[in-house]
Write a protein that holds these residues in place. Structure first.
Motif, PDB file in Angstrom:
ATOM      1  N   MET A 234     -43.530  43.980 -13.366  1.00  0.00           N
ATOM      2  CA  MET A 234     -42.177  44.024 -13.361  1.00  0.00           C
ATOM      3  C   MET A 234     -41.428  43.020 -14.412  1.00  0.00           C
ATOM      4  O   MET A 234     -42.010  42.109 -14.799  1.00  0.00           O
ATOM      5  CB  MET A 234     -41.465  43.733 -12.053  1.00  0.00           C
ATOM      6  N   ILE A 235     -40.618  43.644 -15.097  1.00  0.00           N
ATOM      7  CA  ILE A 235     -39.770  42.998 -16.197  1.00  0.00           C
ATOM      8  C   ILE A 235     -38.977  42.025 -15.617  1.00  0.00           C
ATOM      9  O   ILE A 235     -38.129  42.223 -14.867  1.00  0.00           O
ATOM     10  CB  ILE A 235     -39.069  43.818 -17.220  1.00  0.00           C
ATOM     11  N   LYS A 236     -39.145  40.657 -16.165  1.00  0.00           N
ATOM     12  CA  LYS A 236     -37.987  39.483 -15.498  1.00  0.00           C
ATOM     13  C   LYS A 236     -36.883  39.656 -16.232  1.00  0.00           C
ATOM     14  O   LYS A 236     -36.838  39.924 -17.455  1.00  0.00           O
ATOM     15  CB  LYS A 236     -38.820  38.048 -15.555  1.00  0.00           C
ATOM     16  N   SER A 237     -35.852  38.975 -15.735  1.00  0.00           N
ATOM     17  CA  SER A 237     -34.515  39.134 -16.349  1.00  0.00           C
ATOM     18  C   SER A 237     -34.617  37.996 -17.534  1.00  0.00           C
ATOM     19  O   SER A 237     -33.873  38.345 -18.415  1.00  0.00           O
ATOM     20  CB  SER A 237     -33.554  38.424 -15.271  1.00  0.00           C
ATOM     21  N   TRP A 238     -35.202  36.917 -17.600  1.00  0.00           N
ATOM     22  CA  TRP A 238     -35.420  35.975 -18.547  1.00  0.00           C
ATOM     23  C   TRP A 238     -35.953  36.891 -19.988  1.00  0.00           C
ATOM     24  O   TRP A 238     -35.680  36.513 -20.944  1.00  0.00           O
ATOM     25  CB  TRP A 238     -36.218  34.738 -18.457  1.00  0.00           C
ATOM     26  N   MET A 239     -36.966  37.810 -19.588  1.00  0.00           N
ATOM     27  CA  MET A 239     -37.549  38.675 -20.861  1.00  0.00           C
ATOM     28  C   MET A 239     -36.483  39.560 -21.446  1.00  0.00           C
ATOM     29  O   MET A 239     -36.578  39.698 -22.882  1.00  0.00           O
ATOM     30  CB  MET A 239     -38.719  39.453 -20.184  1.00  0.00           C
ATOM     31  N   VAL A 240     -35.600  40.132 -20.523  1.00  0.00           N
ATOM     32  CA  VAL A 240     -34.683  41.022 -21.081  1.00  0.00           C
ATOM     33  C   VAL A 240     -33.555  40.194 -21.911  1.00  0.00           C
ATOM     34  O   VAL A 240     -33.447  40.537 -23.083  1.00  0.00           O
ATOM     35  CB  VAL A 240     -34.042  41.760 -20.025  1.00  0.00           C
ATOM     36  N   ILE A 241     -33.233  39.210 -21.087  1.00  0.00           N
ATOM     37  CA  ILE A 241     -31.986  38.414 -22.064  1.00  0.00           C
ATOM     38  C   ILE A 241     -32.520  37.846 -23.288  1.00  0.00           C
ATOM     39  O   ILE A 241     -31.933  37.728 -24.262  1.00  0.00           O
ATOM     40  CB  ILE A 241     -31.485  37.333 -20.933  1.00  0.00           C
ATOM     41  N   GLY A 242     -33.985  37.264 -23.160  1.00  0.00           N
ATOM     42  CA  GLY A 242     -34.329  36.779 -24.547  1.00  0.00           C
ATOM     43  C   GLY A 242     -34.785  37.811 -25.340  1.00  0.00           C
ATOM     44  O   GLY A 242     -34.265  37.455 -26.563  1.00  0.00           O
ATOM     45  N   GLY A 243     -35.119  38.862 -25.095  1.00  0.00           N
ATOM     46  CA  GLY A 243     -35.370  39.849 -25.964  1.00  0.00           C
ATOM     47  C   GLY A 243     -34.125  40.568 -26.420  1.00  0.00           C
ATOM     48  O   GLY A 243     -34.153  40.778 -27.787  1.00  0.00           O
ATOM     49  N   VAL A 244     -32.952  40.574 -25.931  1.00  0.00           N
ATOM     50  CA  VAL A 244     -31.892  41.136 -26.431  1.00  0.00           C
ATOM     51  C   VAL A 244     -31.372  40.014 -27.346  1.00  0.00           C
ATOM     52  O   VAL A 244     -30.759  40.329 -28.527  1.00  0.00           O
ATOM     53  CB  VAL A 244     -30.796  41.356 -25.333  1.00  0.00           C
ATOM     54  N   ALA A 245     -31.406  38.674 -26.922  1.00  0.00           N
ATOM     55  CA  ALA A 245     -30.765  37.550 -27.801  1.00  0.00           C
ATOM     56  C   ALA A 245     -31.681  37.713 -29.063  1.00  0.00           C
ATOM     57  O   ALA A 245     -31.124  37.399 -30.150  1.00  0.00           O
ATOM     58  CB  ALA A 245     -31.039  36.394 -27.282  1.00  0.00           C
ATOM     59  N   ILE A 246     -33.062  37.849 -29.318  1.00  0.00           N
ATOM     60  CA  ILE A 246     -33.944  37.859 -30.360  1.00  0.00           C
ATOM     61  C   ILE A 246     -33.475  39.201 -31.079  1.00  0.00           C
ATOM     62  O   ILE A 246     -33.537  38.907 -32.476  1.00  0.00           O
ATOM     63  CB  ILE A 246     -35.391  37.911 -30.032  1.00  0.00           C
ATOM     64  N   LEU A 247     -33.462  40.339 -30.524  1.00  0.00           N
ATOM     65  CA  LEU A 247     -33.263  41.530 -31.503  1.00  0.00           C
ATOM     66  C   LEU A 247     -31.710  41.393 -32.159  1.00  0.00           C
ATOM     67  O   LEU A 247     -31.838  41.628 -33.504  1.00  0.00           O
ATOM     68  CB  LEU A 247     -32.993  42.813 -30.526  1.00  0.00           C
ATOM     69  N   VAL A 248     -30.812  40.882 -31.312  1.00  0.00           N
ATOM     70  CA  VAL A 248     -29.555  40.628 -32.074  1.00  0.00           C
ATOM     71  C   VAL A 248     -29.388  39.458 -33.272  1.00  0.00           C
ATOM     72  O   VAL A 248     -29.063  40.075 -34.382  1.00  0.00           O
ATOM     73  CB  VAL A 248     -28.224  40.093 -31.017  1.00  0.00           C
ATOM     74  N   ALA A 249     -30.182  38.489 -32.889  1.00  0.00           N
ATOM     75  CA  ALA A 249     -30.549  37.484 -33.920  1.00  0.00           C
ATOM     76  C   ALA A 249     -31.081  38.243 -35.183  1.00  0.00           C
ATOM     77  O   ALA A 249     -31.010  37.717 -36.348  1.00  0.00           O
ATOM     78  CB  ALA A 249     -31.337  36.254 -33.405  1.00  0.00           C
ATOM     79  N   LEU A 250     -32.093  38.993 -34.894  1.00  0.00           N
ATOM     80  CA  LEU A 250     -32.834  39.451 -36.074  1.00  0.00           C
ATOM     81  C   LEU A 250     -32.180  40.405 -37.003  1.00  0.00           C
ATOM     82  O   LEU A 250     -32.286  40.495 -38.116  1.00  0.00           O
ATOM     83  CB  LEU A 250     -34.222  40.021 -35.754  1.00  0.00           C
ATOM     84  N   SER A 251     -31.005  41.047 -36.417  1.00  0.00           N
ATOM     85  CA  SER A 251     -30.125  42.004 -37.066  1.00  0.00           C
ATOM     86  C   SER A 251     -29.373  41.301 -38.321  1.00  0.00           C
ATOM     87  O   SER A 251     -28.998  41.941 -39.191  1.00  0.00           O
ATOM     88  CB  SER A 251     -29.234  42.683 -36.173  1.00  0.00           C
ATOM     89  N   ALA A 252     -29.401  39.763 -38.206  1.00  0.00           N
ATOM     90  CA  ALA A 252     -28.606  39.184 -39.337  1.00  0.00           C
ATOM     91  C   ALA A 252     -29.599  39.183 -40.561  1.00  0.00           C
ATOM     92  O   ALA A 252     -29.062  39.249 -41.528  1.00  0.00           O
ATOM     93  CB  ALA A 252     -28.541  37.795 -38.602  1.00  0.00           C
ATOM     94  N   ASN A 253     -30.719  39.502 -40.514  1.00  0.00           N
ATOM     95  CA  ASN A 253     -31.770  39.585 -41.605  1.00  0.00           C
ATOM     96  C   ASN A 253     -31.611  40.984 -42.272  1.00  0.00           C
ATOM     97  O   ASN A 253     -32.250  41.199 -43.245  1.00  0.00           O
ATOM     98  CB  ASN A 253     -32.983  39.418 -41.108  1.00  0.00           C
ATOM     99  N   LEU A 254     -30.733  41.686 -42.064  1.00  0.00           N
ATOM    100  CA  LEU A 254     -30.548  43.303 -42.422  1.00  0.00           C
ATOM    101  C   LEU A 254     -29.574  43.279 -43.840  1.00  0.00           C
ATOM    102  O   LEU A 254     -29.917  44.117 -44.494  1.00  0.00           O
ATOM    103  CB  LEU A 254     -29.848  43.872 -41.525  1.00  0.00           C
ATOM    104  N   SER A 255     -29.086  42.180 -44.098  1.00  0.00           N
ATOM    105  CA  SER A 255     -28.154  41.888 -45.058  1.00  0.00           C
ATOM    106  C   SER A 255     -29.215  42.062 -46.363  1.00  0.00           C
ATOM    107  O   SER A 255     -30.331  41.346 -46.404  1.00  0.00           O
ATOM    108  CB  SER A 255     -27.471  40.792 -45.191  1.00  0.00           C
ATOM    109  N   PRO A 256     -29.034  42.657 -47.640  1.00  0.00           N
ATOM    110  CA  PRO A 256     -29.411  42.466 -48.641  1.00  0.00           C
ATOM    111  C   PRO A 256     -29.847  41.043 -49.373  1.00  0.00           C
ATOM    112  O   PRO A 256     -28.676  40.271 -49.299  1.00  0.00           O
ATOM    113  CB  PRO A 256     -28.953  43.457 -49.686  1.00  0.00           C
ATOM    114  N   PRO A 257     -30.766  40.903 -50.147  1.00  0.00           N
ATOM    115  CA  PRO A 257     -30.951  39.652 -50.967  1.00  0.00           C
ATOM    116  C   PRO A 257     -29.915  39.195 -51.717  1.00  0.00           C
ATOM    117  O   PRO A 257     -29.414  38.147 -51.924  1.00  0.00           O
ATOM    118  CB  PRO A 257     -32.380  39.652 -51.465  1.00  0.00           C
TER     119      PRO A 257
END
Length: 157
Positions: free
Chosen positions: A1-24
């Motif tokens: 079973m997926i724990k709530s902390w895994m979902v919350i942490g996973g969403v936070a990481i995915l959103v944070a990684l989206s900042a790296n989509l801007s070109p150099p």
């Protein structure tokens, strides 16, 4: 079973990684800007933000576990997500527009969203509120820094 902390942490990481989509080239624009002389701790800023995001995700976890799955808790989760999106939008939007004024507005907006979230979380959990305080303390510093950079770089304001 997926724990709530895994979902919350996973969403936070995915959103944070989206900042790296801007070109150099967008990030290079920001790197070349003049900084205030008092900004001697710029190298620590990624560490500070990492700690703020960890605290924010932990706060969201506490709120979720206090009253899981209810409509009010889901609304708070959406508000946490909106806050993180606003925080993450700062760099790519400011750099894409090449506008320090846009960064200042996004920073100020993020602080207001964070304040609203903190007040909304207050009746749910004091610990969750305490974990939002690092953002509320740091956000005005970042916003003020961007505002100061506008006067040092008027062509990029």
């Amino acid at each position: 079973m997926i724990k709530s902390w895994m979902v919350i942490g996973g969403v936070a990481i995915l959103v944070a990684l989206s900042a790296n989509l801007s070109p150099p080239s967008d990030r290079q624009w920001f790197r070349r800007l003049q900084r205030p002389r008092w900004l001697t701790f710029e190298a620590a800023i990624p560490i500070i933000w990492t700690l703020i995001f960890i605290c924010g995700a932990w706060s969201a976890y506490i709120v979720w576990e206090t009253n899981p799955g209810t409509k009010s808790t889901w609304l708070l989760m959406i508000l946490y997500l909106i806050l993180e999106i606003a925080i993450i939008a700062y760099t790519p939007v400011m750099c894409r527009l090449r506008s320090l004024q846009a960064g200042t507005i996004i920073g100020g907006t993020g602080f207001i969203i964070g304040l609203i979230l903190t007040l909304a979380v207050l009746p749910v959990s004091g610990w969750a509120v305490l974990l939002l305080l690092p953002f509320l303390l740091w956000s005005p510093i970042g916003t003020y820094t961007t505002w100061q950079m506008s006067s040092l770089n008027p062509q990029d304001a």
